[in-house]
Design a protein around this motif. Structure first.
Motif, PDB file in Angstrom:
ATOM      1  N   PRO A  87     -17.753  -3.524  44.685  1.00  0.00           N
ATOM      2  CA  PRO A  87     -18.438  -4.148  43.545  1.00  0.00           C
ATOM      3  C   PRO A  87     -17.466  -4.557  42.439  1.00  0.00           C
ATOM      4  CG  PRO A  87     -19.735  -2.310  44.333  1.00  0.00           C
ATOM      5  CD  PRO A  87     -18.433  -2.282  45.090  1.00  0.00           C
ATOM      6  N   ALA A  88     -16.475  -3.715  42.149  1.00  0.00           N
ATOM      7  CA  ALA A  88     -15.506  -4.037  41.092  1.00  0.00           C
ATOM      8  C   ALA A  88     -14.711  -5.295  41.436  1.00  0.00           C
ATOM      9  CB  ALA A  88     -14.577  -2.854  40.848  1.00  0.00           C
ATOM     10  N   GLU A  89     -14.295  -5.411  42.692  1.00  0.00           N
ATOM     11  CA  GLU A  89     -13.549  -6.597  43.118  1.00  0.00           C
ATOM     12  C   GLU A  89     -14.415  -7.846  43.030  1.00  0.00           C
ATOM     13  OE1 GLU A  89     -10.599  -4.455  46.412  1.00  0.00           O
ATOM     14  OE2 GLU A  89     -12.561  -5.221  47.040  1.00  0.00           O
ATOM     15  N   ARG A  90     -15.656  -7.716  43.451  1.00  0.00           N
ATOM     16  CA  ARG A  90     -16.568  -8.864  43.415  1.00  0.00           C
ATOM     17  C   ARG A  90     -16.905  -9.263  41.976  1.00  0.00           C
ATOM     18  NH1 ARG A  90     -21.528  -8.362  47.024  1.00  0.00           N
ATOM     19  NH2 ARG A  90     -21.530 -10.606  46.674  1.00  0.00           N
ATOM     20  N   ILE A  91     -17.046  -8.275  41.100  1.00  0.00           N
ATOM     21  CA  ILE A  91     -17.302  -8.572  39.678  1.00  0.00           C
ATOM     22  C   ILE A  91     -16.107  -9.312  39.091  1.00  0.00           C
ATOM     23  CG2 ILE A  91     -17.507  -7.521  37.381  1.00  0.00           C
ATOM     24  CD1 ILE A  91     -19.313  -5.365  38.741  1.00  0.00           C
ATOM     25  N   ASP A  92     -14.897  -8.835  39.389  1.00  0.00           N
ATOM     26  CA  ASP A  92     -13.690  -9.495  38.890  1.00  0.00           C
ATOM     27  C   ASP A  92     -13.637 -10.951  39.347  1.00  0.00           C
ATOM     28  OD1 ASP A  92     -11.010  -9.458  37.598  1.00  0.00           O
ATOM     29  OD2 ASP A  92     -10.335  -9.781  39.669  1.00  0.00           O
ATOM     30  N   ALA A 132     -24.812  -2.521  38.734  1.00  0.00           N
ATOM     31  CA  ALA A 132     -25.769  -1.428  38.944  1.00  0.00           C
ATOM     32  C   ALA A 132     -25.446  -0.595  40.183  1.00  0.00           C
ATOM     33  CB  ALA A 132     -27.185  -2.001  39.067  1.00  0.00           C
ATOM     34  N   ILE A 133     -24.498  -1.061  40.993  1.00  0.00           N
ATOM     35  CA  ILE A 133     -24.137  -0.338  42.217  1.00  0.00           C
ATOM     36  C   ILE A 133     -23.073   0.716  41.870  1.00  0.00           C
ATOM     37  CG2 ILE A 133     -23.088  -0.511  44.513  1.00  0.00           C
ATOM     38  CD1 ILE A 133     -24.129  -3.415  44.607  1.00  0.00           C
TER      39      ILE A 133
END
Length: 136
Positions: A87-92, A132-133
């Motif tokens: 999730p962090a990579e995708r948010i970035d 939210a994940i």
């Protein structure tokens, strides 16, 4: 005839004429323009005429973008929305993409700039969902 009445008729037609052929739509545009010409105040008449001329676009929606900026933004959006990773990579990636799309919107032709900028709405929703994940 007043602008509000004409606008209500145009809205109703745009919903009902989804499957109409070009000749039928063109005839309706001409009829609506005649009605708009009957609006007594100059501003309402001008707004009514412009609105009547937009009936085809209201029925079928705007034409897809063709500019280099639109095509690039669409490509970037697809990559970000379909990306893999944490999730962090995708948010970035989504945040970087949103920034690039905003820059593309600034450089795009006027008729496409808002459409391009609205692509960031999908990225904002993605970021919200990914936030939210819980991290594993």
């Amino acid at each position: 005839m007043d602008y509000e009445t004409l606008d209500a008729e145009i809205r109703a037609l745009s919903d009902r004429m989804e499957d109409a052929d070009e000749a039928t739509i063109a005839a309706e545009v001409e009829r609506l323009k005649r009605l708009a010409a009957q609006i007594p105040d100059e501003l309402g008449r001008a707004r009514g005429l412009a609105r009547a001329e937009r009936l085809p676009e209201l029925i079928v929606g705007p034409a897809p973008g063709t500019s280099e900026q639109y095509l690039r933004a669409t490509h970037l959006l697809g990559i970000a929305m379909g990306s893999d990773g944490t999730p962090a990579e995708r948010i970035d990636l989504a945040e970087r993409t949103a920034t690039e799309i905003a820059l593309l919107a600034e450089a795009a032709p006027y008729r496409e700039s808002n459409t391009i900028l609205r692509m960031n709405s999908a990225l904002a929703r993605l970021i919200h969902e990914l936030s939210a994940i819980p991290e594993s």
